[in-house]
Design an enzyme around this catalytic site. Structure first.
Site, short mmCIF file in Angstrom:
data_model
loop_
_atom_site.label_atom_id
_atom_site.label_comp_id
_atom_site.label_asym_id
_atom_site.label_seq_id
_atom_site.Cartn_x
_atom_site.Cartn_y
_atom_site.Cartn_z
N LYS A 55 34.57 39.57 39.15
CA LYS A 55 34.67 39.94 37.97
C LYS A 55 33.35 40.70 37.18
O LYS A 55 33.36 41.68 36.82
CB LYS A 55 35.17 38.81 36.77
CG LYS A 55 36.57 38.47 37.20
CD LYS A 55 37.10 37.04 36.82
CE LYS A 55 38.27 36.97 37.16
NZ LYS A 55 38.71 35.34 36.73
N GLN A 99 36.31 30.45 33.71
CA GLN A 99 36.95 30.34 34.89
C GLN A 99 37.96 29.36 35.07
O GLN A 99 37.35 27.74 34.90
CB GLN A 99 36.15 30.58 36.12
CG GLN A 99 36.80 30.68 37.24
CD GLN A 99 37.68 31.99 37.63
OE1 GLN A 99 37.28 33.01 37.15
NE2 GLN A 99 38.78 31.90 38.10
N ASP A 122 40.49 37.17 28.14
CA ASP A 122 41.32 36.52 29.16
C ASP A 122 42.70 35.89 28.94
O ASP A 122 43.72 35.53 29.33
CB ASP A 122 40.59 35.38 29.91
CG ASP A 122 41.06 35.25 31.40
OD1 ASP A 122 41.62 36.54 32.37
OD2 ASP A 122 40.85 34.22 31.90
#
Ligand code: NAP
Length: 283
Positions: A55, A99, A122
């Site tokens: 990312k 994450q 996200d």
């Protein structure tokens, strides 16, 4: 007729080219101010570290700045919440990625939900999920949003089609089911208590594998002419679906690797650039 390959790699490259132009324009307008995607990695899971690195590399390619926050595996919920609060308050941070998964002692849901909605690029917050489900503006969860973009790009018709999603996780199965429903598909959402899974999958015009078990969905379950979307990724480059057996008979399929994976990152980058553009409009 041979099946269409839903090439997420190629589409993600095209998306990145467009994003690079948009970030260049943003930088010019803002006098060189950075637009930052903050990534938070807790613990030392090697797969998670690889995803965060990928990312960060994508940020570089599209002209975003990446700020990596790395926390030890003993981090508490309170400590992680404090880090998220700091990033929420930082005006240069346009997007925050925590994450998944975090170590077991951390309340992941509480931490996800602490991310400011406008920085939830996200698409992991409860509020963001609710808004997406109600078709209000929100960044949808990155992997499902990437799948939807891929299906749209290849003009896969969804209205009135029967989509069977296997897996109901908050980041994948549930949101893709809702997005397909919002696109007027008829959706069956399967999970570990589902009975006669093979028969249900056999009814699908569109199958989405989001189980997290290598080649769990058998090619013999899938009817000829179905569209096959494999969100799974396992060592050795295999997914959740036994793809080899359907490539000859399906209408279209996502390869593993090179299908859903690159589209997840492309969605995250797209959402972050959109967040930066929105923030720039408001200043
Ligand atoms: P997860 O949180 O482990 O969820 C797995 C889901 O599968 C659960 O809902 C579970 O049901 C269901 N399941 C487990 N065993 C089943 C069975 N025997 N029959 C039917 N359903 C069953 O996994 P995830 O995070 O959603 O990830 C799924 C896959 O996608 C993994 O391979 C992961 O690597 C991949 N993934 C890829 C990307 C990407 O960028 N490409 C991003 C995220 C995830 P219950 O709810 O009943 O337990």
């Amino acid at each position: 007729m041979s099946a269409t390959v839903l090439d997420g790699k190629a589409l993600s490259l095209a998306i990145e080219r467009d994003l690079a132009q948009r970030t260049a324009a943003l930088r010019e307008r803002s006098g060189g101010q950075p637009a930052i995607l903050a990534t938070i990695l807790v613990g030392d899971d090697p797969a998670s570290a690889t995803y965060v690195k990928m990312k960060g590399n994508a940020c570089l390619r599209v002209g975003l700045e990446s700020r990596k926050v790395e926390l030890g595996r003993e981090t508490s919920t309170a400590e992680l919440l404090a880090v998220i609060d700091g990033l929420n308050a930082d005006p240069y941070v346009r997007g925050i990625l925590l994450q998944h998964p975090v170590p077991a002692q951390i309340d992941e849901r509480q931490c996800f939900d602490r991310i400011a909605l406008e920085k939830d690029v996200d698409g992991v917050t409860t509020a963001g999920f609710g808004r997406m489900a109600m078709q209000e503006p929100a960044y949808g969860s990155a992997t499902p949003a990437g799948i939807m973009r891929l299906l749209k790009h290849y003009q896969i018709g969804l209205a009135g089609r029967h989509a069977v999603v296997v897996g109901r996780s908050p980041i994948l199965g549930k949101p893709i089911a809702m997005m397909l429903l919002n696109a007027n598909a008829t959706v069956t959402l399967c999970h570990s208590h589902t009975q006669d899974l093979a028969a249900l999958v056999g009814l699908a015009d569109i199958v989405v594998g989001a189980v997290g078990k290598p080649q769990f969905i058998k090619s013999s379950w899938i009817k000829p002419g179905a569209v096959v979307v494999d969100a799974g990724y396992h060592p050795g480059g295999i997914g959740d679906i036994e793809l080899a057996g359907v490539i000859e008979t399906c209408k279209a399929y996502t390869p593993v690797p090179g299908g859903v994976g690159p589209m997840t990152i492309a969605s995250l980058m797209t959402h972050t650039v959109e967040a930066a553009e929105r923030a720039a409009q408001n200043t």
